[in-house]
Design an enzyme around this catalytic site. Structure first.
Site, short mmCIF file in Angstrom:
data_model
loop_
_atom_site.label_atom_id
_atom_site.label_comp_id
_atom_site.label_asym_id
_atom_site.label_seq_id
_atom_site.Cartn_x
_atom_site.Cartn_y
_atom_site.Cartn_z
N CYS A 67 0.53 -0.93 -0.29
CA CYS A 67 0.91 -0.44 0.06
C CYS A 67 0.30 1.71 0.13
CB CYS A 67 -0.96 -0.02 1.36
SG CYS A 67 -1.59 -1.15 1.02
N ALA A 68 1.42 0.95 1.04
CA ALA A 68 3.24 2.75 0.76
C ALA A 68 3.59 2.69 -0.63
CB ALA A 68 4.21 2.45 1.51
#
Length: 326
Positions: A67-68
């Protein structure tokens, strides 16, 4: 489920893996999309770039490289200069834009040491909603997806891939669907729980959260005993410095019948240390006869319970900052 797929592809631009992983449990898939749509995709008082900065910062804090990478890349497509790189690398103090720096710093600390909200109360439904959304999604992704959505290349090739991905994500982030209209028929209406009262200022967000919480709670009640759910809630209130470690888990699991321990182990880890979930933990749940839908409902309930706990702990102030998206 086909209806949800079509709507995600139409409004989000793709059936993203963090949403698709929920497919074995259709109600949970609808819940996840409803929240993401109303909080992130529908335009509101908060510019999309600011929500992407919060999403990237929360993802870093949760050790969720997938997700980062996704939200750091989207931020690169929306914001010029070096600030997206600084946020993606966790160098929040290097962010030059004061607003982005304040939001990213607040988001990183949201689980462990929440400080005063650096935004106006009217923006709470979107910004606390973003914190909730990604504390939830990060946990699900840590359990079920690989480390990065980008091809496994390095150096200049990786920079080229990131630039191309940023252009795509900028285009996808430009969608402007209307609030509420595309999700109300996916899940039954439900009252807004007290811990989600911070969303009341934006009815479409509050409505989506209430419906989603009801669906996810129903799955948790189906897959986990009341005692198991109580253990997860207690662990969130007082996780301790060794949360998720083998001794920490054993101390809690020893209070349960043997048949309930595998599912409760998965729920506890998903809630407090999702990056510690291993194939062996999943296999242990499968030995009890759990299918894919059960795995999704267990982890979804634990992840959402943790996300709601964190969101409810945010300190709302009377900050004058913030501005309307244009």
């Amino acid at each position: 489920m086909g209806t949800v797929y079509r709507r995600i592809e139409a409004e989000f631009g793709m059936l993203a893996p963090p949403l698709a992983l929920h497919s074995p449990a259709p109600a949970v898939l609808a819940a996840s999309w409803s929240i993401l749509r109303e909080v992130m995709v529908v335009p509101g008082l908060v510019p999309r770039a600011e929500k992407e900065a919060v999403a990237a910062a929360v993802s870093l804090a949760n050790n969720c490289p997938y997700c980062a990478e996704v939200h750091g890349t989207t931020l690169r497509g929306l914001v010029r200069g070096k600030d997206p790189e600084a946020i993606a690398a966790g160098r929040i103090e290097k962010v030059t834009d004061q607003r982005l720096r304040a939001l990213a710093g607040w988001a990183v600390a949201s689980a462990d040491a929440p400080g005063p909200a650096p935004f106006a109360p009217a923006q709470a439904p979107e910004l606390i909603g973003t914190v909730l959304t990604f504390h939830y999604i990060n946990r699900m992704v840590n359990v079920f997806l690989q480390e990065s959505p980008l091809p496994p290349v390095q150096g200049l090739a990786r920079d080229m891939v990131r630039r191309g991905a940023a252009r795509v994500m900028r285009r996808l982030a430009s969608a402007t669907p209307l609030p509420g209209l595309d999700t109300d028929d996916l899940l039954p209406a439900a009252p807004v729980p007290g811990d989600l009262s911070w969303a009341a200022g934006r009815p479409a967000v509050a409505n989506a959260l209430a419906r989603a919480a009801g669906a996810i709670d129903e799955g948790g009640e189906r897959r986990l005993t009341e005692e198991a759910r109580g253990l997860v809630r207690a662990a969130l209130r007082e996780p301790g410095p060794h949360a998720g470690s083998a001794p920490w888990l054993q101390e809690r699991l020893d209070t349960l019948p043997a048949r309930d321990r595998p599912a409760t182990r998965l729920a506890l880890l998903a809630a407090v240390a999702s990056f510690r979930v291993t194939d062996a933990v999943i296999a242990g749940v499968r030995t009890t006869g759990a299918d894919d839908a059960a795995l999704i409902e267990i982890t979804s309930w634990a992840s959402m319970t943790a996300a709601r706990h964190i969101a409810a702990g945010q300190e709302l102030g009377d900050h004058p900052g913030g501005h309307r998206a244009v």
